[in-house]
Design an enzyme around this catalytic site. Structure first.
Site, PDB file in Angstrom:
ATOM      1  N   GLU A 175       0.852  -1.193   0.000  1.00  0.00           N
ATOM      2  CA  GLU A 175       0.000   0.000   0.000  1.00  0.00           C
ATOM      3  C   GLU A 175       0.889   1.244   0.000  1.00  0.00           C
ATOM      4  OE1 GLU A 175      -3.882   1.596   2.507  1.00  0.00           O
ATOM      5  OE2 GLU A 175      -2.313   0.532   3.596  1.00  0.00           O
TER       6      GLU A 175
ATOM      7  N   LYS B  18      -9.674   1.047  -2.804  1.00  0.00           N
ATOM      8  CA  LYS B  18      -9.880   0.464  -1.477  1.00  0.00           C
ATOM      9  C   LYS B  18     -11.304   0.700  -0.996  1.00  0.00           C
ATOM     10  CE  LYS B  18      -7.676   0.609   3.126  1.00  0.00           C
ATOM     11  NZ  LYS B  18      -6.575   1.271   3.879  1.00  0.00           N
TER      12      LYS B  18
ATOM     13  N   CYS C 243      -5.035  -3.507   2.481  1.00  0.00           N
ATOM     14  CA  CYS C 243      -4.838  -3.294   3.911  1.00  0.00           C
ATOM     15  C   CYS C 243      -6.081  -3.607   4.755  1.00  0.00           C
ATOM     16  CB  CYS C 243      -4.331  -1.872   4.148  1.00  0.00           C
ATOM     17  SG  CYS C 243      -3.470  -1.664   5.739  1.00  0.00           S
TER      18      CYS C 243
END
Length: 276
Positions: free
Chosen positions: A42, A114, A155
């Site tokens: 990330e 995301k 993440c």
């Protein structure tokens, strides 16, 4: 089918041009070591929690130096790259945390924004409000590669098993989890969550991570991992920055799912709410 993958575990700073150059060099070293598909974490080339400073220099896909460097390195070395994510300009004065899959000609195959944003108050005073600066994605992404389907996450998505199961059902044999996990939450949950997602889906889980004390003041956990579909840790990079390769056998996906076919037994709950 065996595949040699490479993982980049950096200690990224705030200058995207420095980060882009370091990332391209790491991809080149992994290609020389035999990697055919490279995974990066990330915020691969710039990790900066100062949102005003970030806003002053952030761009679009067309002019992001980190994405450009990853594409050029993929084309130069003839390998695929899963660029974990970069920060890009987005809607309504918020950014996008976007990952990319890049083929061996340097072409972007697909992107992923995301979905789950990290809004938490941790013990010892750490506070994160990702949604105040970033707009969430709304679409899960699983893309074909020469070695099998690859699901994309970023993440905090790791904590939402339904997303991983949806990716596996959509054809993913591998799922990328690029991350910048905090040291505190990493020590508590990183290994167990990644192993659980592998076991639940029967996928290889490949998690390239940021590590160490960063220029912007945060500290990340490291421990980039490769986990087999049976939940075995095949690679743990510890906390030192660097690169590593790992050979995976994609036949293990079908073998794990045959041994434990729970992925095909899942049911969407449509009955009454649970009762005490």
């Amino acid at each position: 089918m065996t595949l040699t993958i490479g993982l980049v575990q950096p200690n990224t700073g705030i200058d995207p041009h420095d980060g882009a150059a370091a990332l391209a060099a790491a991809i080149g070293r992994l290609a020389a070591a035999g990697a055919r598909l490279v995974f990066t974490p990330e915020m691969s080339g710039r990790l900066d929690k100062d949102r005003a400073r970030l806003a002053a220099t952030i761009g679009t896909e067309a002019d992001d130096p980190v994405l450009a460097a990853a594409r050029a390195a993929a084309a130069e070395h003839g390998i695929w790259v899963q660029l974990g994510s970069v920060a890009l300009a987005g809607p309504e004065e918020r950014f996008r945390n976007r990952g990319f899959l890049i083929d061996d000609s340097g072409t972007v195959v697909t992107g992923y924004d995301k979905i789950h944003l990290f809004d938490v108050d941790l013990p010892h005073g750490e506070r994160y409000r990702e949604s105040s600066a970033y707009a969430p994605g709304d679409c899960a992404v699983a893309a074909p590669t020469p070695w099998g389907g690859l699901g994309l996450t970023i993440c905090y998505d790791l904590r939402f098993p339904a997303l991983f199961q949806a990716l596996a059902r959509a054809g993913a044999a591998m799922i990328a989890v690029p991350a910048a996990f905090t040291r505190q939450t990493g020590k508590a949950h990183w290994h167990v969550l990644l192993r659980a997602r592998a076991i639940e889906t029967g996928c290889f889980i490949i998690a390239a991570a940021q590590t160490g004390e960063h220029e912007d003041g945060r500290t990340t956990y490291g421990h980039s991992l490769v986990v087999s579909p049976w939940g075995e840790v095949l690679l743990d990079m510890g906390e030192a920055p660097g690169e590593a390769t790992c050979e995976i056998d994609l036949a293990a996906v079908a073998e794990a799912r045959a041994r434990m076919p729970s992925l095909g037994h899942g049911r969407d709950w449509t009955g009454p709410d649970p009762v005490a």
